[in-house]
Design a protein around this motif. Structure first.
Motif, PDB file in Angstrom:
ATOM      1  N   LEU A 288       0.831  -1.203   0.000  1.00 12.82           N
ATOM      2  CA  LEU A 288       0.000   0.000   0.000  1.00 12.82           C
ATOM      3  C   LEU A 288       0.868   1.256   0.000  1.00 12.82           C
ATOM      4  O   LEU A 288       0.576   2.227  -0.693  1.00 12.82           O
ATOM      5  CB  LEU A 288      -0.930   0.014   1.212  1.00 12.82           C
ATOM      6  N   GLU A 289       1.945   1.209   0.774  1.00 10.79           N
ATOM      7  CA  GLU A 289       2.854   2.356   0.821  1.00 10.79           C
ATOM      8  C   GLU A 289       3.527   2.574  -0.531  1.00 10.79           C
ATOM      9  O   GLU A 289       3.692   3.708  -0.978  1.00 10.79           O
ATOM     10  CB  GLU A 289       3.898   2.153   1.922  1.00 10.79           C
ATOM     11  N   LYS A 290       3.889   1.488  -1.218  1.00 14.92           N
ATOM     12  CA  LYS A 290       4.505   1.613  -2.542  1.00 14.92           C
ATOM     13  C   LYS A 290       3.527   2.220  -3.533  1.00 14.92           C
ATOM     14  O   LYS A 290       3.889   3.085  -4.331  1.00 14.92           O
ATOM     15  CB  LYS A 290       4.990   0.244  -3.042  1.00 14.92           C
ATOM     16  N   LEU A 291       2.283   1.752  -3.491  1.00 18.60           N
ATOM     17  CA  LEU A 291       1.269   2.298  -4.391  1.00 18.60           C
ATOM     18  C   LEU A 291       1.019   3.769  -4.076  1.00 18.60           C
ATOM     19  O   LEU A 291       0.928   4.599  -4.985  1.00 18.60           O
ATOM     20  CB  LEU A 291      -0.026   1.487  -4.294  1.00 18.60           C
ATOM     21  N   GLU A 292       0.941   4.117  -2.809  1.00 19.83           N
ATOM     22  CA  GLU A 292       0.752   5.520  -2.421  1.00 19.83           C
ATOM     23  C   GLU A 292       1.882   6.394  -2.944  1.00 19.83           C
ATOM     24  O   GLU A 292       1.652   7.501  -3.421  1.00 19.83           O
ATOM     25  CB  GLU A 292       0.701   5.652  -0.887  1.00 19.83           C
ATOM     26  N   LEU A 293       3.111   5.900  -2.852  1.00 19.36           N
ATOM     27  CA  LEU A 293       4.268   6.646  -3.340  1.00 19.36           C
ATOM     28  C   LEU A 293       4.181   6.846  -4.847  1.00 19.36           C
ATOM     29  O   LEU A 293       4.424   7.943  -5.354  1.00 19.36           O
ATOM     30  CB  LEU A 293       5.561   5.921  -2.960  1.00 19.36           C
ATOM     31  N   GLU A 294       3.815   5.792  -5.571  1.00 18.59           N
ATOM     32  CA  GLU A 294       3.648   5.912  -7.020  1.00 18.59           C
ATOM     33  C   GLU A 294       2.604   6.987  -7.342  1.00 18.59           C
ATOM     34  O   GLU A 294       2.796   7.805  -8.233  1.00 18.59           O
ATOM     35  CB  GLU A 294       3.186   4.568  -7.617  1.00 18.59           C
ATOM     36  N   LEU A 295       1.492   6.954  -6.628  1.00 20.32           N
ATOM     37  CA  LEU A 295       0.405   7.903  -6.893  1.00 20.32           C
ATOM     38  C   LEU A 295       0.806   9.331  -6.526  1.00 20.32           C
ATOM     39  O   LEU A 295       0.410  10.283  -7.201  1.00 20.32           O
ATOM     40  CB  LEU A 295      -0.855   7.494  -6.135  1.00 20.32           C
ATOM     41  N   ALA A 296       1.593   9.475  -5.477  1.00 20.14           N
ATOM     42  CA  ALA A 296       2.016  10.809  -5.054  1.00 20.14           C
ATOM     43  C   ALA A 296       2.872  11.496  -6.115  1.00 20.14           C
ATOM     44  O   ALA A 296       2.854  12.721  -6.243  1.00 20.14           O
ATOM     45  CB  ALA A 296       2.784  10.717  -3.732  1.00 20.14           C
ATOM     46  N   TRP A 297       3.606  10.707  -6.877  1.00 20.51           N
ATOM     47  CA  TRP A 297       4.495  11.256  -7.902  1.00 20.51           C
ATOM     48  C   TRP A 297       3.866  11.275  -9.290  1.00 20.51           C
ATOM     49  O   TRP A 297       4.479  11.719 -10.263  1.00 20.51           O
ATOM     50  CB  TRP A 297       5.793  10.444  -7.960  1.00 20.51           C
ATOM     51  N   ALA A 298       2.653  10.779  -9.384  1.00 18.28           N
ATOM     52  CA  ALA A 298       2.035  10.586 -10.699  1.00 18.28           C
ATOM     53  C   ALA A 298       1.642  11.900 -11.373  1.00 18.28           C
ATOM     54  O   ALA A 298       1.321  12.881 -10.713  1.00 18.28           O
ATOM     55  CB  ALA A 298       0.803   9.701 -10.566  1.00 18.28           C
ATOM     56  N   ASN A 299       1.661  11.879 -12.696  1.00 20.69           N
ATOM     57  CA  ASN A 299       1.074  12.930 -13.526  1.00 20.69           C
ATOM     58  C   ASN A 299      -0.413  12.606 -13.605  1.00 20.69           C
ATOM     59  O   ASN A 299      -0.785  11.602 -14.202  1.00 20.69           O
ATOM     60  CB  ASN A 299       1.642  12.860 -14.953  1.00 20.69           C
ATOM     61  N   VAL A 300      -1.252  13.419 -13.001  1.00 22.33           N
ATOM     62  CA  VAL A 300      -2.687  13.172 -13.006  1.00 22.33           C
ATOM     63  C   VAL A 300      -3.285  13.918 -14.189  1.00 22.33           C
ATOM     64  O   VAL A 300      -3.092  15.128 -14.331  1.00 22.33           O
ATOM     65  CB  VAL A 300      -3.329  13.625 -11.681  1.00 22.33           C
ATOM     66  N   VAL A 301      -4.005  13.179 -15.039  1.00 21.10           N
ATOM     67  CA  VAL A 301      -4.554  13.762 -16.265  1.00 21.10           C
ATOM     68  C   VAL A 301      -6.029  13.382 -16.410  1.00 21.10           C
ATOM     69  O   VAL A 301      -6.492  12.406 -15.822  1.00 21.10           O
ATOM     70  CB  VAL A 301      -3.776  13.295 -17.512  1.00 21.10           C
ATOM     71  N   LEU A 302      -6.735  14.171 -17.205  1.00 24.81           N
ATOM     72  CA  LEU A 302      -8.114  13.827 -17.548  1.00 24.81           C
ATOM     73  C   LEU A 302      -8.120  12.556 -18.386  1.00 24.81           C
ATOM     74  O   LEU A 302      -7.165  12.312 -19.136  1.00 24.81           O
ATOM     75  CB  LEU A 302      -8.755  14.959 -18.345  1.00 24.81           C
ATOM     76  N   PRO A 303      -9.185  11.756 -18.297  1.00 21.19           N
ATOM     77  CA  PRO A 303      -9.232  10.529 -19.105  1.00 21.19           C
ATOM     78  C   PRO A 303      -9.052  10.803 -20.601  1.00 21.19           C
ATOM     79  O   PRO A 303      -8.443   9.999 -21.302  1.00 21.19           O
ATOM     80  CB  PRO A 303     -10.620   9.959 -18.812  1.00 21.19           C
ATOM     81  N   THR A 304      -9.529  11.931 -21.069  1.00 17.50           N
ATOM     82  CA  THR A 304      -9.398  12.251 -22.488  1.00 17.50           C
ATOM     83  C   THR A 304      -7.984  12.680 -22.858  1.00 17.50           C
ATOM     84  O   THR A 304      -7.649  12.745 -24.036  1.00 17.50           O
ATOM     85  CB  THR A 304     -10.376  13.373 -22.880  1.00 17.50           C
ATOM     86  N   ALA A 305      -7.156  12.956 -21.846  1.00 23.94           N
ATOM     87  CA  ALA A 305      -5.802  13.444 -22.103  1.00 23.94           C
ATOM     88  C   ALA A 305      -4.718  12.406 -21.832  1.00 23.94           C
ATOM     89  O   ALA A 305      -3.540  12.677 -22.055  1.00 23.94           O
ATOM     90  CB  ALA A 305      -5.528  14.688 -21.252  1.00 23.94           C
ATOM     91  N   VAL A 306      -5.099  11.228 -21.345  1.00 20.83           N
ATOM     92  CA  VAL A 306      -4.078  10.221 -21.045  1.00 20.83           C
ATOM     93  C   VAL A 306      -3.516   9.690 -22.372  1.00 20.83           C
ATOM     94  O   VAL A 306      -4.261   9.385 -23.298  1.00 20.83           O
ATOM     95  CB  VAL A 306      -4.646   9.084 -20.153  1.00 20.83           C
ATOM     96  N   PRO A 307      -2.188   9.629 -22.491  1.00 28.35           N
ATOM     97  CA  PRO A 307      -1.602   9.077 -23.720  1.00 28.35           C
ATOM     98  C   PRO A 307      -2.071   7.635 -23.941  1.00 28.35           C
ATOM     99  O   PRO A 307      -2.253   6.882 -22.991  1.00 28.35           O
ATOM    100  CB  PRO A 307      -0.093   9.137 -23.455  1.00 28.35           C
ATOM    101  N   ASP A 308      -2.263   7.247 -25.194  1.00 29.41           N
ATOM    102  CA  ASP A 308      -2.815   5.920 -25.485  1.00 29.41           C
ATOM    103  C   ASP A 308      -1.825   4.781 -25.296  1.00 29.41           C
ATOM    104  O   ASP A 308      -2.184   3.620 -25.459  1.00 29.41           O
ATOM    105  CB  ASP A 308      -3.428   5.872 -26.887  1.00 29.41           C
TER     106      ASP A 308
END
Length: 137
Positions: A33-53
């Motif tokens: 859970l801590e690893k996933l939280e760390l990944e999410l904390a550093w993530a580029n959050v984008v709109l679903p229409t803007a996520v690269p394919d």
């Protein structure tokens, strides 16, 4: 963290709820859970229409190659309730599921699993809901 991964706003919200519930109700080790939280904390959050394919999002089907053994495997990345290894549906809370979330086709992923370090290459995104116009998964 060496670089940022991509995640949709909707997936981020669902995953944060999942993490909080798992922390509250789960017993045992919570390192994943801590690893996933760390990944999410550093993530580029984008709109679903803007996520690269070419990015692995929730419910994406991907072709992976084990860099140590050359084996290829196909998985669909799902939420825990939908996980079914017999159907190659891997939970985002499983070590490999957490590892591949947000990575792109062509990326190499190294991740600690119970048996050591797994080294994978994301060969191809076979299906991504956002690229297919399916924003409700």
């Amino acid at each position: 963290m060496s670089r940022k991964i991509y995640i949709t706003e909707a997936d981020l919200g669902k995953l944060e709820k999942l993490i909080n519930a798992a922390k509250e109700f789960s017993t045992g080790k919570k390192e994943y859970l801590e690893k996933l939280e760390l990944e999410l904390a550093w993530a580029n959050v984008v709109l679903p229409t803007a996520v690269p394919d070419n990015v692995i999002t929730m419910n994406s089907k991907v072709l992976l190659r084990d860099l140590d053994y050359g084996d290829e495997m196909t998985y669909t990345l799902v939420y825990p309730d939908d996980a079914d290894l017999a159907q190659d549906k891997i939970s985002v809370l499983a070590p490999i599921g957490t590892a591949i979330l947000g990575y792109r086709a062509g990326d190499d992923v190294e991740w600690e699993v119970p048996n050591g370090i797994v080294r994978l290459r994301v060969e191809k995104i076979l299906y991504q809901p956002e690229a297919a116009g399916n924003f409700d998964l």
